[in-house]
Design a protein around this motif. Structure first.
Motif, PDB file in Angstrom:
ATOM      1  N   LYS A 194      41.845 124.388 -45.493  1.00 54.24           N
ATOM      2  CA  LYS A 194      41.932 125.813 -45.778  1.00 54.24           C
ATOM      3  C   LYS A 194      41.197 126.560 -44.672  1.00 54.24           C
ATOM      4  O   LYS A 194      40.122 126.116 -44.241  1.00 54.24           O
ATOM      5  N   GLY A 321      50.498 129.599 -45.754  1.00 50.87           N
ATOM      6  CA  GLY A 321      49.194 130.077 -45.326  1.00 50.87           C
ATOM      7  C   GLY A 321      49.177 130.660 -43.937  1.00 50.87           C
ATOM      8  O   GLY A 321      48.182 131.264 -43.525  1.00 50.87           O
ATOM      9  N   GLN A 334      49.277 122.928 -45.527  1.00 49.36           N
ATOM     10  CA  GLN A 334      49.170 123.727 -44.320  1.00 49.36           C
ATOM     11  C   GLN A 334      48.825 122.852 -43.124  1.00 49.36           C
ATOM     12  O   GLN A 334      48.215 121.788 -43.259  1.00 49.36           O
TER      13      GLN A 334
END
Length: 367
Positions: A194, A321, A334
């Motif tokens: 992330k 993302g 991602q």
């Protein structure tokens, strides 16, 4: 002077039995009477009862046993004889050849541009923004990992307990170290990526700090040696990266299988070197294989991982993302620049380790 038995056995057998019998009768008739001979019982000796020897291949004239006998003892004797530095000389020669090959590849691909296929440098001008961000993020995490590795090494050198733990040279310590490296790397790869600062980033920084602590004993070579090794590593990495981005985009992507086999050989040599004294010929040869062969091997890994990182940045599908995505795949993980840089990070670290050992004098020891 050669033994009499050797001289008898080395004479050729007469091919004419009649002449041999005539010569024997003449010799017997020329002997004195039996009464003048000492009372010694003479027994006939046959040629087949005399062991046959051969001249040594070294030309010293010493009789040696037949070639089929004592093979294992000769191998053991050669393996345990004192090291002469011949293995390190061959390693340096192989390293010079690999360096010349890399310089030639840099001139061909980077300067002359002899390849008909496009390289990374040609395609970079046409990259969309998301590919540029992926490549930039990959090398940003790489720089952060190298910085935390340096900080971890410096912190470990100030702790006697950590230094004592890392300097143990045994099979158990080697197994624990390998388990820590592999385990922390698996933890990093298992966490989803992330953007920002999260569990993935903290695990990666912890992994790189652990690698610095493992490399802390190299600082005993001295600050000057470490700085020289770092400068040489920067030059090697810069040159190989230039070759990787100027060569055709898939030139080194087919080296994965061969590099995996080479890694197995170098790892086996490293493990075997734990049980062999370095002053023997076999121990010195395995040490040279781990140092010089490992340096050549991980230079090839750097070419492979660099092109692989760029290839993944170009070909990985767009994910929700990422901004400015024209087409996205919902539910897909991602793009992960942390995982993308770990192969390059490991290659650079292994190159630095072996260059430091060579610069520090460990690559040419004759103990």
């Amino acid at each position: 002077m050669l033994p009499v038995r050797f001289l008898i056995a080395s004479r050729p057998i007469c091919r004419y039995p009649n002449r041999l019998s005539t010569l024997s009768s003449r010799c017997v008739s020329s002997l004195p009477a039996r009464s003048h001979l000492p009372s010694v019982v003479h027994k006939p000796v046959l040629l087949r009862d005399i062991p046959v020897y051969r001249l040594a291949s070294t030309g010293t004239g010493r009789p040696t046993a037949p070639s089929g006998a004592g093979t294992w003892s000769r191998i053991k004797e050669r393996a345990t004889r004192p090291a002469t530095g011949e293995a390190h000389a061959w390693g340096q020669l192989a390293l010079m050849g690999a360096g010349a090959l890399g310089l030639a590849a840099l001139c061909l691909y980077g300067v002359l541009g002899v390849s008909e296929q496009e390289g990374v440098t040609e395609r970079a001008a046409l990259w969309p923004d998301y590919v540029r961000r992926r490549v930039r993020a990959t090398y940003e995490y790489l720089a952060a990992g190298l910085a935390f590795t340096t900080a971890g090494a410096v912190a470990a050198t100030r702790s006697p307990v950590v230094m004592n733990l890392m300097m143990r040279n045994s099979l158990v310590s080697f197994a624990v170290t390998m388990a820590a490296i592999i385990g922390s790397g698996m933890v990093v790869r298992s966490i989803p990526y992330k953007p920002g600062v999260g569990a993935k980033q903290l695990a990666f920084l912890g992994h790189t700090a652990l690698m610095g602590a493992i490399l802390a004993p190299l600082t005993l070579l001295g600050g000057a040696v470490m700085l020289r090794a770092a400068a040489y590593t920067a030059g090697v990495v810069g040159g190989l990266s230039a070759v990787a981005v100027s060569a055709p985009s898939d030139k080194f992507l087919y080296m994965g299988g061969a590099l995996g086999i080479g890694f197995g050989v170098v790892l086996a040599a490293t493990v075997a070197n734990l049980f062999l004294p370095p002053h023997t010929a076999l121990g010195s040869g395995l040490y040279a294989l781990g140092v010089y062969g490992g340096l050549i091997l991980f230079s090839g890994f750097l070419l492979y991982t660099t092109q692989r990182a760029v290839h993944l940045a170009e070909s990985y599908p767009m994910t929700p993302g990422e901004r400015q995505a024209t087409f996205q795949y919902p539910g897909m993980r991602q793009f992960d620049p942390v995982d993308n840089c770990m192969g390059i990070y490991a290659s650079i670290l292994n190159i630095f380790i072996r260059i430091a050992m060579i610069v520090g004098g460990g690559g040419g020891r004759k103990k």
